[in-house]
Write an enzyme that holds these catalytic residues in place. Sequence first.
Site: not given
Length: 619
Positions: A284, A370, A398
């Site tokens: 990244k 979640e 969610r």
Amino acid sequence: MSLDIKDYPLLAKANLPPELRQLPQEQLPKVCHELRDYLLRSVSQSSGHFASGLGTVELTVALHYVYQTPFDRLIWDVGHQAYPHKILTGRRDRMTSIRQLNGLHPFPCREESEYDTLTVGHSSTSISAALGMALAARVEQQNRKVVAVIGDGAITAGMAFEALNHAGEVRPDMLVILNDNEMSISENVGALNRYFARILSGNFYTSLREGGKRILSGIPPLHELASRAEEHFKGMVTPGTFFEELGFNYIGPIDGHDVGTLVDTLRNMRQLKGPQLLHVVTKKGKGYAPAEQDPIGYHAVSKFDPQATQPAAKKASSPTFSNIFGQWVCDMAEQDSKLHAITPAMREGSDLVQYSKRFPERYYDVAIAEQHAVTLAAGLAIEGLKPVVAIYSSFLQRGYDQLIHDIALQNLDVTFAIDRAGIVGADGATHQGAFDISYMRCIPNLVIMAPSDELECRQMLSTAYHYQGPAAVRYPRGSATGISAGAALDTLTIGKANVVRRGSKLAILAFGPLLHHATDVAEQLDATLVDMRFVKPLDLELLKQLSADHQALVTLEDNAIAGGAGSAVNEAVALLNLRFKLLNLGIPDHFVRHGSQTELYQELGLDATSLSRRIVDWL
């Protein structure tokens, strides 16, 4: 500094994937170099998601080079990493408009490009969508290929495993690319991320490795062969076992920054039948040293100087509502050892960094899960602890079944700190917190609060925490009003509103931070202004009192009008048989696009000037 495509001679020839595919393969490393620089220059001028895209430059080039997009389907998970994809699919010249009003969408969007096969903003949906497309391709019989790209953070979510499990059962021709950069937004957590490390450091593998080295140490050529075999075992065999048990043919891991190897591998895998998984290892922030060193800080950036060695320091301003929560949760944890904080991979966003350092034994980052976060809180509450779930408004969607079934139905003592409620801004329709009042208000046992400023936010968090049952405090993104929140952990009387200004005939009932947009309006119209504070329960006694000398009520909220706080007032007025003329102001019945919060308030008619005009016209 403006971007001149003449400075990018190869990228200039590849405005669309068919043009990219006309270039010789040996020129692709140069294309990647130009693409990475173009990404750096454009995001530095526009702001936006940054480090993730830097890590997928080579992968993006290779995918569009090998696959016949848009005929072949390419699905990006979440979309943080899709900026290079946008640059290569006809949107290069508009990249500096990304996330801005009337500019490019912040994530892949079907309305924006035929190359965006799935509108996306939340994680872990790519494999399910790709599976559906692959099954459709099986019916079509046109040799359409389907590829899903998912990160190692997103693949920890249950939805991704459900899709992998189903794909292994129905076995369509599809490719899942696991982009392994050891990051999601914060550091990855969880058992899966430690799985490979545990296997490779276990007694069996260690014995096999060290025993083999001892036996072969005296024979240099064979010792070298054993070392290579060790790396082969580590990289090729062990990780694949997990995915092959799910029915996937596993290849990898391979270097995600070697575009030549990627092209060759993808070209071979494009011909394979059945579900395939390619494991690529990327970095990244690749190619920009500050982002490589600080991928969290450079995950999403404001405009910046590409020559700088670290993100620009943010200008001093009022603390954000997230900061208020971060301070409150630390203060409350000092007083009560039963407090346990939970977040679904949003430690930085929810401002739980200090809490996680000070109270690590009472802190749980459950990764992008979640549903699990909510039911984990249920388990803690059942055993007498005091869980606080820090979660974004659009992410709590969610965990809705768990909120109803596992928390409210059992009337468990759980506090929900709901960040990014209302108008979020540049992240657009997938992230606007427009629905939480509507989807929570119908749930029995649940108390719902909306602070207008930082002091109320702190008081409401304390109120929710001490309430014996489920309670939610929903607060907006961005800076608060600048008043002192104080250090006390005072509570409010549940269901009691605060009359800010007394007027006559007209009353404005404000839920949350839009109270301050209505202050001048109330002065101009000599209206009563009420900070309602509680969406549920409503202050019914106040409504009865207002009915004595007021003829009209205006409700104001940063939530969808449909089913929102205004709807609650309408229901109460009807139930109490009160005679009011009613106007509900809030977010209309459409998804709110991206732009700054100020621009979107104006567009929705929720800024002070628009509110005044709309109320006067209505009266």
